[in-house]
Design an enzyme around this catalytic site. Structure first.
Site, PDB file in Angstrom:
ATOM      1  CE  LYS A  52      -3.750  -2.626   2.186  1.00  0.00           C
ATOM      2  NZ  LYS A  52      -4.312  -2.975   3.416  1.00  0.00           N
ATOM      3  CD  GLN A  96      -3.312  -4.578   6.623  1.00  0.00           C
ATOM      4  OE1 GLN A  96      -2.936  -3.733   5.796  1.00  0.00           O
ATOM      5  NE2 GLN A  96      -3.579  -5.617   6.365  1.00  0.00           N
ATOM      6  CG  ASP A 119      -9.277  -0.234   5.250  1.00  0.00           C
ATOM      7  OD1 ASP A 119      -8.765  -0.517   4.100  1.00  0.00           O
ATOM      8  OD2 ASP A 119      -8.374  -0.470   6.076  1.00  0.00           O
TER       9      ASP A 119
END
Length: 291
Positions: A52, A96, A119
């Site tokens: 990412k 994460q 997200d």
């Protein structure tokens, strides 16, 4: 059979974003900024976060990686998130997953501002998605929709079976496939570990999305000729023939299923790169709201 090449489509998506970023920066507008929070040193999480950050660099985004020890308290982590929430230069925040057992995923997700939740996990964004309103859509389902759109796969009126009911993939995927538009307008069946006639349901499906996390679960006898198969799973399976000691397997028994399909995603190189591309699109969108 045609492969749905996530690497190719992800690159095209990132190339388009890179051009857009260069243009807006030349106009004196703000550079998109993604902040990633990594708790502990889980190998897979390290890999995902690294990919990412790399994508941010390729596109021209700013990126910040916040590394925290695995034993950090829940309250301390929430304070870090609040600090990123209040930082006007940060457009998108991702924490994460998975997190250590002593930290509540729910509390962490709910603490991120919906406007920075790239997200797409916050209940506000999920609720807007369900209602068909503009929102940040969870990156993996969003990436799959981008992949279907790129390959111009006709989904209208098709029977779709989603295997798995997680909040991250299964549930949002079922909603997106059923919504108006193309891709969309499917008749969707969402299945799980308690579904009794799963094999029969899959055999009737025009589109199958396998997102249950069990290596090679979907076999050829479950797939009808000409089906579109999307493999979301990626699991490390011991393999002494590999230098790494493991092989990456999807939820689909690719070798036997692929010949039956009209389209199929590989593992790796299918859904994974599209998840990152969708995350980048969400981050750009979050920044756009400030211009």
């Amino acid at each position: 059979m045609q492969i749905l090449d996530g690497q190719l489509v992800s690159k095209a998506t990132k190339d388009e974003l890179r051009i857009q970023v260069a243009q807006v920066v030349a106009e004196g507008k703000k550079t998109p900024h993604l902040a990633a929070v990594l708790v502990g040193n889980n190998g897979a999480s390290e890999t995902y976060v690294g990919a990412k950050v790399k994508a941010c660099n390729e596109i021209g985004f700013k990126s910040t990686l916040v590394r925290l020890e695995a034993d950090i308290s829940e309250n301390k982590l929430l304070e870090v998130i609040e600090g990123l929430n209040s930082d006007p230069d940060v457009d998108g925040i991702l924490v994460q997953l998975p997190l250590p057992a002593h930290i509540s995923d729910e509390k962490v997700i709910n603490t991120i501002l919906p406007a920075k939740d790239v997200d797409g996990f916050h209940p506000v964004n999920v609720g807007k998605m369900v209602q068909g309103l503009d929102s940040f859509v969870a990156a993996t389902p969003h990436g799959i929709m981008l992949l279907l759109e790129h390959y111009k796969i006709d989904t209208k009126g098709k029977n779709a079976v989603v295997i798995g009911r997680s909040n991250i993939v299964g549930r949002p995927m079922s909603i997106l496939l059923s919504q108006p538009g193309n891709p969309g307008n499917c008749t969707v069946t969402i299945t799980h570990s308690h579904t009794r006639n799963l094999k029969e349901l899959c055999q009737q499906a025009d589109i199958i999305v396998a997102a249950l996390g069990k290596p090679e679960f979907l076999t050829a006898d479950m797939v009808k000729e000409g089906a579109v198969v999307i493999d979301v799973g990626i699991t490390r399976v011991p393999d002494t023939s590999k230098k790494s000691g493991f092989a990456l397997k999807g939820d689909v028994a690719y070798g036997e299923v692929a010949p039956r399909c009209s389209f199929i995603t590989p593992v790796p190189g299918g859904v994974g790169p599209m998840t990152i591309a969708a995350l980048m699109k969400n981050t750009f969108k979050a920044c756009q709201a400030k211009w």
